[in-house]
Design a protein around this motif. Structure first.
Motif, short mmCIF file in Angstrom:
data_model
loop_
_atom_site.label_atom_id
_atom_site.label_comp_id
_atom_site.label_asym_id
_atom_site.label_seq_id
_atom_site.Cartn_x
_atom_site.Cartn_y
_atom_site.Cartn_z
N ARG A 154 0.84 -1.14 0.05
CA ARG A 154 0.00 0.01 0.01
C ARG A 154 0.99 1.07 0.08
N ARG A 155 2.02 1.00 0.77
CA ARG A 155 2.73 2.60 0.99
C ARG A 155 3.41 2.93 -0.47
N PHE A 156 3.70 1.96 -1.14
CA PHE A 156 4.43 2.20 -2.64
C PHE A 156 3.63 1.92 -3.55
N ASP A 157 2.26 1.80 -3.45
CA ASP A 157 1.16 1.46 -4.41
C ASP A 157 1.85 0.34 -5.35
N ALA A 158 2.00 -0.52 -4.87
CA ALA A 158 2.82 -1.69 -5.31
C ALA A 158 1.97 -2.93 -5.43
N ALA A 159 2.22 -3.76 -6.27
CA ALA A 159 1.58 -5.17 -6.10
C ALA A 159 2.69 -6.34 -5.86
N ILE A 160 2.68 -6.85 -4.61
CA ILE A 160 4.08 -7.71 -3.99
C ILE A 160 3.31 -8.87 -3.80
N ASP A 161 3.72 -10.15 -4.40
CA ASP A 161 2.91 -11.57 -4.27
C ASP A 161 4.30 -12.29 -4.47
N THR A 162 3.81 -13.64 -4.08
CA THR A 162 4.63 -14.76 -4.14
C THR A 162 4.38 -15.58 -5.48
N PRO A 163 5.28 -15.24 -6.57
CA PRO A 163 4.64 -15.94 -8.08
C PRO A 163 4.74 -17.38 -8.10
N GLY A 164 5.30 -17.93 -7.13
CA GLY A 164 5.47 -19.43 -7.01
C GLY A 164 4.17 -20.06 -6.33
N GLY A 165 3.38 -18.99 -5.94
CA GLY A 165 2.19 -19.61 -5.00
C GLY A 165 2.76 -19.85 -3.46
N SER A 166 1.86 -20.21 -2.63
CA SER A 166 2.22 -20.42 -1.31
C SER A 166 2.70 -22.07 -1.07
#
Length: 398
Positions: A136-148
């Motif tokens: 939210r702070r950097f208006d970004a999308a941050i995720d784990t591309p390999g899934g959980s």
């Protein structure tokens, strides 16, 4: 930067840390056969088993016609068994699926520290902070591309276990020796100058004893490929804090000291990057004192170190330097002046931080989280410094 540490056409796999040329990768069958041909079926992958002891059935690797070795290319390949076209890129060494945003400039970060320094706790809380408040702070999308999967799956579960009522701390990370574990891999995307900027970064969690001795530190391949290292120190391990540690039931190991961990990674980085005896290590090092809330009585209430992290979309370098100076003073007062001298003599670029993953002291004897819950304090600062140092996020001077 990583691109300056490896050949210009190579990076490193964010999962196994083997050298990787993104223009010559392997491919996994898509499972969609050509018309009239039988699609391939999932089977255990020997390379996944060798790299991560993973026997999960997956679609097969595409091999060269009549050969057992992988067919290497840049964007797509045609499966010799079912005739289907595939753009599913894999690392040739471990057969992990490569994130689409991986390029030769994607950083790999290692988080290491002495036993009892709270590495797994910090990573678990950082995992939540990245996908929520930092995004939210950097208006970004941050995720784990390999899934959980792998470490990312474990971190998410640890965070849930700590956040629930009567939450419990994760167990001590076991020594890995020569056994490789799947790191937590993240993809960070955000808009910059009208275009989408993205990068892949990877974290690896290792036990303190894996890096506090040279013979085991040399087995940690990820350290030699790291483009930035976060060294987590247990404040109770410093000589002047031993009595307080005993009172709280947080006694640190006598053998896995802050200096022994620093000596271990220094030896590995010097060897991996062929650092001359009269030269300093160029790899940025974030030196992080964990559990800093236990020492707020030694820090003025108005000091930035006791205040929440900024909510702005840039890294405040001036504030970070102020915190660096104060943490250095604390470490010196705790009997860590020898460690500070080693940092100054061996590293070209290092920064000190004070963080608290929990924000309130747990019951160290029972391993229970405070009834106040998990209240992370500045846990993302070391990573943000590394990202700002690479120029991926903007930096301000106050």
């Amino acid at each position: 930067m990583l691109s300056s540490l490896l050949p210009s056409k190579a990076t490193a796999c964010p999962y196994c840390y083997a050298e990787l040329n993104v223009n010559k990768v392997a491919f996994r069958c898509s499972g969609r056969g050509a018309p009239g041909r039988t699609p391939c079926k999932p089977v255990p992958d020997p390379k996944r088993g060798e790299a991560f002891s993973d026997g999960t059935p997956v679609l097969p690797a595409i091999s060269e016609p009549g050969q057992q070795r992988d067919l290497l290319g840049k964007s797509t390949a045609s499966c010799g068994n079912c005739g289907g076209e595939s753009g599913i890129r894999m690392c040739p060494s471990c057969h992990s699926i490569l994130p689409r945003g991986l390029d030769n400039n994607s950083p790999l970060f290692g988080l290491i520290g002495v036993r009892n320094s709270g590495k797994t706790v910090l990573l678990s809380v950082l995992h939540r902070e990245l996908v929520q408040s930092v995004a939210r702070r950097f208006d970004a999308a941050i995720d784990t591309p390999g899934g959980s999967t792998g470490l990312a799956r474990d971190l998410a579960q640890y965070e849930k276990d700590m956040a629930r009522e009567g939450g419990s701390l994760p167990r001590q990370t076991p020594a890995s020796g020569t056994v490789k574990k799947t790191p937590a891999v993240y993809e960070w995307k955000y808009a910059r100058k009208g275009k989408t900027a993205s990068t892949i970064f990877s974290f690896y969690d290792t036990a303190g004893e894996d890096v506090s001795r040279q013979e085991t530190a040399m087995m940690q391949q990820y350290l030699g490929q790291a483009s930035g290292v976060i060294l987590l120190l247990d404040p109770f391990a410093f000589p002047e804090n031993h009595e307080r540690a005993e009172q709280l039931g947080a006694a640190a190991s006598d053998s896995d000291t802050p200096e022994s961990a620093l000596d271990g990674i220094t030896f590995v980085l010097q060897s991996a990057h062929n650092v001359k005896r009269n030269k300093k290590i160029k790899v940025p090092l974030a030196v992080v004192v964990s559990k800093i809330d236990a020492f707020f009585d030694q820090i003025p209430a108005s000091h930035p170190l006791r205040q929440p992290s900024s909510g702005s979309g840039s890294f405040d370098d001036d504030e970070s330097r102020t915190i660096h100076d104060h943490v250095m003073a604390l470490v010196a007062n705790w009997g860590g002046d020898g460690l500070l001298r080693k940092l100054d003599l061996e590293y070209d670029n290092f920064r000190l931080f004070g963080v608290s993953a929990l924000g309130a002291e747990p019951d160290y004897r029972s391993g229970s989280v405070s009834s106040r819950g998990v209240l992370p304090h500045r846990v993302a600062d070391p990573l943000l410094w590394l990202m700002a140092d690479r120029g991926f996020i903007p930096k301000s001077d106050g």
